[in-house]
Design a protein around this motif. Sequence first.
Motif, short mmCIF file in Angstrom:
data_model
loop_
_atom_site.label_atom_id
_atom_site.label_comp_id
_atom_site.label_asym_id
_atom_site.label_seq_id
_atom_site.Cartn_x
_atom_site.Cartn_y
_atom_site.Cartn_z
N THR A 1 -22.89 -13.52 -50.65
CA THR A 1 -23.77 -14.87 -50.94
C THR A 1 -23.51 -15.12 -52.30
OG1 THR A 1 -24.84 -14.99 -48.76
CG2 THR A 1 -25.65 -16.37 -50.56
N GLU A 2 -24.15 -14.34 -52.98
CA GLU A 2 -24.09 -14.17 -54.54
C GLU A 2 -22.81 -14.27 -55.28
OE1 GLU A 2 -26.33 -10.80 -55.49
OE2 GLU A 2 -28.15 -11.52 -54.05
N ARG A 3 -21.78 -13.09 -54.85
CA ARG A 3 -20.54 -13.12 -55.62
C ARG A 3 -19.30 -13.53 -55.09
NH1 ARG A 3 -21.57 -6.88 -57.25
NH2 ARG A 3 -23.93 -6.73 -57.70
N GLY A 4 -19.42 -13.45 -53.70
CA GLY A 4 -18.06 -13.85 -52.87
C GLY A 4 -17.34 -12.34 -52.43
N PHE A 5 -16.54 -12.77 -51.62
CA PHE A 5 -15.65 -11.60 -51.18
C PHE A 5 -14.98 -10.88 -52.03
CE2 PHE A 5 -12.05 -9.63 -48.96
CZ PHE A 5 -12.56 -8.63 -48.02
N ARG A 6 -14.30 -11.37 -53.04
CA ARG A 6 -13.32 -10.79 -53.88
C ARG A 6 -14.13 -9.97 -54.85
NH1 ARG A 6 -8.67 -14.05 -56.44
NH2 ARG A 6 -7.79 -13.96 -54.20
N GLN A 7 -15.23 -10.56 -55.26
CA GLN A 7 -16.07 -9.64 -56.43
C GLN A 7 -17.05 -8.60 -55.80
OE1 GLN A 7 -15.11 -10.21 -59.46
NE2 GLN A 7 -13.63 -11.87 -58.57
N THR A 8 -17.04 -8.41 -54.54
CA THR A 8 -17.88 -7.60 -54.13
C THR A 8 -17.25 -6.22 -53.20
OG1 THR A 8 -19.43 -9.14 -53.25
CG2 THR A 8 -19.57 -7.03 -52.23
N SER A 9 -17.63 -5.10 -53.75
CA SER A 9 -16.75 -3.93 -53.15
C SER A 9 -17.82 -3.20 -52.37
CB SER A 9 -16.44 -2.65 -54.22
OG SER A 9 -17.64 -2.41 -54.99
N VAL A 10 -17.13 -2.19 -51.58
CA VAL A 10 -17.95 -1.28 -50.36
C VAL A 10 -19.09 -0.57 -51.54
CG1 VAL A 10 -17.91 0.40 -49.04
CG2 VAL A 10 -16.25 -1.25 -48.94
N GLN A 11 -18.52 -0.02 -52.59
CA GLN A 11 -19.61 0.62 -53.49
C GLN A 11 -20.75 -0.27 -53.79
OE1 GLN A 11 -19.46 4.08 -54.46
NE2 GLN A 11 -21.70 3.52 -54.90
N ASP A 12 -20.30 -1.47 -54.12
CA ASP A 12 -21.64 -2.55 -54.47
C ASP A 12 -22.56 -2.65 -53.08
OD1 ASP A 12 -20.36 -3.15 -57.04
OD2 ASP A 12 -19.19 -4.70 -56.08
N VAL A 13 -21.91 -2.57 -52.11
CA VAL A 13 -22.86 -2.55 -50.95
C VAL A 13 -23.72 -1.45 -50.57
CG1 VAL A 13 -22.89 -2.97 -48.35
CG2 VAL A 13 -21.32 -4.32 -49.70
N ALA A 14 -23.09 -0.14 -50.82
CA ALA A 14 -23.75 1.02 -50.84
C ALA A 14 -25.03 1.17 -51.95
CB ALA A 14 -22.60 2.24 -51.18
N ASP A 15 -24.46 0.56 -53.07
CA ASP A 15 -25.78 0.66 -54.15
C ASP A 15 -26.82 -0.29 -53.41
OD1 ASP A 15 -23.98 2.35 -55.62
OD2 ASP A 15 -23.29 0.65 -57.10
N ARG A 16 -26.32 -1.47 -52.88
CA ARG A 16 -27.30 -2.35 -52.79
C ARG A 16 -28.26 -1.95 -51.59
NH1 ARG A 16 -28.53 -8.20 -53.27
NH2 ARG A 16 -27.37 -7.87 -55.05
N VAL A 17 -27.92 -1.21 -50.84
CA VAL A 17 -28.54 -0.47 -49.71
C VAL A 17 -29.13 0.81 -49.91
CG1 VAL A 17 -27.62 -2.24 -47.92
CG2 VAL A 17 -26.61 0.15 -48.27
N GLU A 18 -28.84 1.19 -51.21
CA GLU A 18 -29.26 2.85 -51.42
C GLU A 18 -28.69 3.84 -50.88
OE1 GLU A 18 -33.37 2.39 -52.12
OE2 GLU A 18 -33.12 1.53 -54.14
N MET A 19 -27.23 3.69 -50.38
CA MET A 19 -26.62 4.69 -49.68
C MET A 19 -25.56 5.10 -50.06
SD MET A 19 -26.92 2.85 -45.63
CE MET A 19 -28.39 2.09 -45.03
N THR A 20 -24.92 6.21 -49.63
CA THR A 20 -23.62 6.67 -50.22
C THR A 20 -22.56 5.45 -49.43
OG1 THR A 20 -23.03 8.09 -48.38
CG2 THR A 20 -24.63 9.08 -50.26
N LYS A 21 -21.43 5.66 -50.33
CA LYS A 21 -20.14 4.78 -49.82
C LYS A 21 -19.82 5.35 -48.60
CE LYS A 21 -16.24 4.38 -52.22
NZ LYS A 21 -15.25 4.08 -53.25
N GLY A 22 -19.85 6.60 -48.20
CA GLY A 22 -19.50 7.28 -47.12
C GLY A 22 -20.20 6.82 -45.96
N ALA A 23 -21.78 6.68 -46.17
CA ALA A 23 -22.54 6.25 -44.96
C ALA A 23 -22.23 4.77 -44.59
CB ALA A 23 -24.11 6.08 -45.65
#
Length: 215
Positions: free
Chosen positions: A43-65
């Motif tokens: 919602t904030e950045r759009g699909f292209r500007q969001t990475s899986v690492q960004d998601v992991a950081d947002r939810v305070e998990m590892t990228k593997g999780a």
Amino acid sequence: MPEPLAPAFTAKMGPARRGPDPKQERSARTRLQVLLGAAELFTERGFRQTSVQDVADRVEMTKGAVYFHYPNKEALAVAIVEEHYAHWPKLVDEVSKEGLSPLTTAARMLERAALAFQEDVIVQAGARLQIERPQIDAELPTPYVDWIALLRSLLTAAEEAGELRPGVEPERAARSLVSAFFGSQHVSDVLSGRADVVARWADLSELLFRAIRAD
């Protein structure tokens, strides 16, 4: 003495069920947490500007999780859009139970949808992802067609009930309402981050429904 259970009900009775599996419940909560975090970022950045690492950081998990629950960013996008569309049948069911006339039901559904666009991050993210569908290498549902079909059905019933102004065609009116509604939420998104989407749609809704309602 109580009557015996009917055979159909008796056949459905089986051994006592176990309680919910704590591991499955924990996994479902984690999936939802990841989905909500991804929805916020899309919602904030759009699909292209969001990475899986960004998601992991947002939810305070590892990228593997994150990858454990969603194999790639496209899978996250598809899951969010599916949840976006899952919201509408629930809304339709809730409004249908209010026992309103067909035309008032149509207006009420769009009013409730505007509120969802203002408050629900999954709905917001799903809308943005649909706009950005050319950037997403995954098949997404075709937007708007279900809303047009729903409103066409309600407006046809409204016509039969004498609620529509003479000369108003349900199909054309449904298409116009959907275009106006989704256009207004997009304008609201651009100008205010959807902070005024409910008020903006209320103004437009009053104008449009006054134009199609019978005197």
